[in-house]
Design an enzyme around this catalytic site. Structure first.
Site, mmCIF file in Angstrom:
data_model
loop_
_atom_site.group_PDB
_atom_site.id
_atom_site.type_symbol
_atom_site.label_atom_id
_atom_site.label_comp_id
_atom_site.label_asym_id
_atom_site.label_seq_id
_atom_site.Cartn_x
_atom_site.Cartn_y
_atom_site.Cartn_z
ATOM 1 N N LYS A 112 0.843 -1.206 0.000
ATOM 2 C CA LYS A 112 0.000 0.000 0.000
ATOM 3 C C LYS A 112 0.874 1.250 0.000
ATOM 4 O O LYS A 112 0.680 2.151 -0.782
ATOM 5 C CB LYS A 112 -0.923 -0.030 1.227
ATOM 6 C CG LYS A 112 -1.834 1.158 1.330
ATOM 7 C CD LYS A 112 -2.835 1.015 2.460
ATOM 8 C CE LYS A 112 -3.585 2.323 2.650
ATOM 9 N NZ LYS A 112 -4.579 2.263 3.713
ATOM 10 N N GLU A 167 10.404 -4.524 4.790
ATOM 11 C CA GLU A 167 10.539 -5.923 4.341
ATOM 12 C C GLU A 167 10.269 -6.042 2.851
ATOM 13 O O GLU A 167 11.044 -6.647 2.100
ATOM 14 C CB GLU A 167 9.562 -6.829 5.103
ATOM 15 C CG GLU A 167 9.843 -6.963 6.583
ATOM 16 C CD GLU A 167 9.082 -5.925 7.420
ATOM 17 O OE1 GLU A 167 8.828 -4.814 6.917
ATOM 18 O OE2 GLU A 167 8.781 -6.238 8.585
ATOM 19 N N GLY A 226 -4.961 -1.738 4.912
ATOM 20 C CA GLY A 226 -4.063 -2.820 4.478
ATOM 21 C C GLY A 226 -4.658 -4.203 4.698
ATOM 22 O O GLY A 226 -4.640 -5.057 3.817
ATOM 23 N N ARG A 227 -5.230 -4.416 5.886
ATOM 24 C CA ARG A 227 -5.753 -5.765 6.193
ATOM 25 C C ARG A 227 -7.115 -6.016 5.563
ATOM 26 O O ARG A 227 -7.707 -7.077 5.750
ATOM 27 C CB ARG A 227 -5.769 -5.989 7.704
ATOM 28 C CG ARG A 227 -6.478 -4.925 8.498
ATOM 29 C CD ARG A 227 -6.169 -5.034 9.985
ATOM 30 N NE ARG A 227 -6.670 -3.901 10.756
ATOM 31 C CZ ARG A 227 -6.024 -2.748 10.912
ATOM 32 N NH1 ARG A 227 -4.854 -2.557 10.328
ATOM 33 N NH2 ARG A 227 -6.538 -1.776 11.643
ATOM 34 N N GLU A 273 -4.957 -6.803 14.637
ATOM 35 C CA GLU A 273 -4.469 -5.468 14.278
ATOM 36 C C GLU A 273 -5.631 -4.462 14.330
ATOM 37 O O GLU A 273 -5.426 -3.281 14.552
ATOM 38 C CB GLU A 273 -3.817 -5.486 12.882
ATOM 39 C CG GLU A 273 -2.775 -4.396 12.706
ATOM 40 C CD GLU A 273 -2.000 -4.500 11.396
ATOM 41 O OE1 GLU A 273 -2.610 -4.300 10.322
ATOM 42 O OE2 GLU A 273 -0.784 -4.777 11.427
ATOM 43 N N HIS A 328 -4.215 -33.194 17.612
ATOM 44 C CA HIS A 328 -3.065 -33.941 18.109
ATOM 45 C C HIS A 328 -1.991 -33.005 18.654
ATOM 46 O O HIS A 328 -0.832 -33.389 18.793
ATOM 47 C CB HIS A 328 -2.514 -34.830 16.992
ATOM 48 C CG HIS A 328 -3.566 -35.768 16.490
ATOM 49 N ND1 HIS A 328 -3.780 -37.004 17.050
ATOM 50 C CD2 HIS A 328 -4.510 -35.618 15.528
ATOM 51 C CE1 HIS A 328 -4.792 -37.585 16.433
ATOM 52 N NE2 HIS A 328 -5.262 -36.758 15.500
ATOM 53 N N LYS A 362 9.157 -0.712 14.621
ATOM 54 C CA LYS A 362 9.773 -0.337 13.334
ATOM 55 C C LYS A 362 10.828 0.734 13.560
ATOM 56 O O LYS A 362 11.929 0.670 13.012
ATOM 57 C CB LYS A 362 8.713 0.207 12.367
ATOM 58 C CG LYS A 362 7.747 -0.804 11.828
ATOM 59 C CD LYS A 362 6.840 -0.126 10.787
ATOM 60 C CE LYS A 362 5.650 -0.988 10.440
ATOM 61 N NZ LYS A 362 4.680 -0.328 9.570
HETATM 62 O O1 F6P Z 1 3.011 -2.778 9.828
HETATM 63 C C1 F6P Z 1 1.669 -3.073 9.675
HETATM 64 C C2 F6P Z 1 1.190 -2.776 8.288
HETATM 65 O O2 F6P Z 1 1.059 -1.403 8.105
HETATM 66 C C3 F6P Z 1 -0.109 -3.494 7.993
HETATM 67 O O3 F6P Z 1 -1.213 -2.815 8.455
HETATM 68 C C4 F6P Z 1 -0.035 -3.632 6.520
HETATM 69 O O4 F6P Z 1 -0.933 -4.593 6.030
HETATM 70 C C5 F6P Z 1 1.421 -4.034 6.349
HETATM 71 O O5 F6P Z 1 2.100 -3.255 7.297
HETATM 72 C C6 F6P Z 1 1.994 -3.855 4.981
HETATM 73 O O6 F6P Z 1 1.916 -2.524 4.567
HETATM 74 P P1 F6P Z 1 2.138 -2.122 3.050
HETATM 75 O O7 F6P Z 1 1.057 -2.758 2.244
HETATM 76 O O8 F6P Z 1 2.088 -0.632 3.031
HETATM 77 O O9 F6P Z 1 3.494 -2.637 2.630
#
Ligand code: F6P
Length: 548
Positions: free
Chosen positions: A207, A213, A268-269, A354, A385, A513
């Site tokens: 987003k 990452e 995002g979620r 979240e 199990h 972060k």
């Molecule tokens: O760190 C949490 C978050 O902001 C989530 O809410 C989101 O889904 C994820 O990081 C990834 O964010 P992006 O789509 O901006 O890379």
């Protein structure tokens, strides 16, 4: 309109009701009322919910629905669907429902009708997916694309990955789907190991297009690709972006022509319905992706229009509140009896935790109640199990959602019957338990002496009376899956409203972060001890020593 549920009459009434009824015995309630299951079950948008195995009566349900009314849930639902900026701390509308809307009427955000842009992106996705599937889109050496790698994390990974896994049996056979999320280089390296750069497409999904990452993985993937493909002109055939941030996409080196846009009013979620679903569409085709949207839309319509008493997401949410705030359950397990849904609990963890893992209310005050529980789960029967022991006999009450699909896709009918029998049996066992008398009876013919038999019987006793919901789906079609996901989204929304929190921000992820970026810089420099505690300093010294 209060955001503190404790101030409502219905909260007080629920408290009094709980004190008065104590721990009602479900077994007795089933004996007393043969129609209990039909009174406490609902069906909508392809999902059947049996919530009869909860410690509730009609009175409990009535009071819970009163609570929803007093918290003005109806008004909040309308505020969400009509694009009001209910995400207060980010000053944003919450409109993932617009992405699955089936109406030509305008939906205006900040003075602009958002529907034409949504449809334009879906059309662009459709053309792109068709080009990939038909082979008219070719890699830099003229070979068709055979592998699509989604690079993203959080909502830009969990949703599409879960859906791709769930619908893998319906995937086109020309494309293999891969997902890379973790910053741990192993994730990327293991994925790239089996790929050929000439026929691989990277879908960089973020987003913000700034997530550490995702951007690190995307840059390493680009480097891997360029080492093999040479010219950066070839990137255009192998890298596309899904984002709200065109400037960063261009900075990365992806032409906006190859960018699929979405908007800040998609959390995002909650983004798998947007272009973040591109990896889903590449896997199963645009038509099936649209069926997913239609299923979610059917649940949206149900949520928006059904009376609370007959409203699946509302009832699921209210039962969750009863279990959490009145019975005191701290965690909650989601147990899909379907291997295709094996990523569903992981997906739901983000969606729920979240969203509702917060203690500051919408008005900035500390909330007066417990909010989102810890959500966890694994597919059945594997979990049986592993951790079911604790659910049956542990000291904590763990309410459960069982999810089962009635149609078998595997072709191994016996396996499916065993699977479903186990699912229903677990729900029955949790509710019924086993008395000491029953345990003793079972041990009647054992050779052990009487004292040992009594001791053993105590260990073999199950308290029972443990709450669970059973969700049944006829068939795991894209449509039904869409409805299932939307059911949980709206459940989470409802709970957020009733707890008085904003379910759509996530400030709690920021501190880690920030600290990580400081520590990263220090990894190659001298430690600045005054900045850290002795534990963090010690850990850093060990890390540096391992590199020396
Ligand atoms: O760190 C949490 C978050 O902001 C989530 O809410 C989101 O889904 C994820 O990081 C990834 O964010 P992006 O789509 O901006 O890379």
């Amino acid at each position: 309109m209060t955001s503190n549920p404790v101030q409502t009459d219905s909260w007080s009434a629920l408290k009094a009701h709980h004190e008065q009824t104590g721990e009602p015995d479900m077994r007795q309630m089933f004996r007393d009322d043969p129609g209990r299951c039909s009174r406490f079950s609902l069906e909508a948008a392809g999902i059947f919910l049996d919530f009869s195995k909860n410690r509730i009566s009609s009175e409990t349900l009535k009071l819970l629905c009163d609570l929803a009314r007093q918290m003005r849930l109806d008004a909040w639902i309308e505020r969400m669907f009509t694009g009001e900026k209910i995400n207060l701390t980010e000053d944003r509308a919450v409109l993932h429902t617009a992405l699955r809307r089936r109406s030509d009427s305008p939906l205006v955000v900040d003075g602009t009708d958002i529907m034409p842009a949504i449809l334009a992106v879906f059309e662009k996705m459709g053309r792109f997916v068709e080009a990939i599937h038909s082979g008219s889109w070719r890699g830099c050496t003229g070979r068709p694309i055979t592998d699509a790698v989604n690079i993203g994390i959080g909502g830009s990974d969990l949703g599409p990955r879960m859906v791709v896994e769930a619908l893998a049996g319906q995937a086109v056979d020309t494309i293999r789907s891969h997902f890379v999320a973790n910053i741990d280089g192993t994730d990327l390296c293991r994925t790239l190991k089996d790929l050929d750069h000439e026929s691989t497409l990277f879908v960089v999904s973020s987003k913000t297009f700034t997530t550490q990452e995702t951007m690190t993985n995307a840059r390493s993937a680009r480097q891997w690709f360029l080492e093999k493909a040479g010219s950066s002109a070839n990137i255009a055939r192998h890298f596309v972006a899904v984002s709200t941030n065109q400037a960063e996409v261009e900075t990365f080196g992806i032409d906006p022509v190859n960018m699929f846009e979405f908007w800040d009013w998609v959390g995002g979620r909650y983004s798998l319905w947007s272009a973040i679903g591109l990896s889903v569409a590449l896997s199963v085709g645009m038509e099936k992706f649209e069926c997913l949207l239609m299923g979610a839309n059917a649940m949206d319509e149900h949520f928006r229009n059904a009376r609370f008493e007959e409203n699946l997401p509302v009832i699921l949410a209210l039962i969750g509140i009863w279990n959490r705030n009145f019975i005191g359950a701290e965690t909650y397990a989601v147990l899909p009896y379907d291997q295709r849904l094996h990523r569903f609990p992981a997906y739901l963890q983000q969606c729920d935790m979240e969203s509702n893992g917060k203690t500051v209310g919408r008005e900035g005050r500390q909330v007066a109640t417990k909010t989102g529980p810890v959500l966890w789960g694994e597919p059945g029967t594997n979990g049986q199990h592993a951790f079911y022991q604790l659910i049956h006999q542990g000291s904590d009450l763990v309410p459960v959602d069982f999810i089962a699909v009635l149609e078998d896709e595997s072709g191994l009918e016996l396996h499916h019957k065993i699977l479903i029998a186990n699912c229903f049996a677990q729900a029955e066992a949790l509710m019924k338990g086993k008395t000491a008398g029953q345990a003793l009876e079972e041990l009647r013919y054992s050779n052990a002496n009487a004292e040992d038999v009594h001791l053993l019987a105590r260990h073999k006793t199950f308290p029972g009376n443990k709450p669970s919901n059973m969700l049944l789906i006829d068939k795991l079609s894209p449509r039904n899956l869409g409805a299932l996901i939307a059911l949980y989204e709206h459940k989470i929304f409802t709970q957020g409203i009733l707890w008085g929190i904003n379910s759509f921000d996530q400030w709690g992820v920021e501190l880690g972060k920030q600290l990580a970026s400081g520590l990263l810089q220090e990894m190659d420099n001298e430690l600045r001890p005054e900045l850290h505690d002795s534990s963090t300093n010690g850990l850093m010294r060990r890390f540096k020593a391992s590199r020396a």
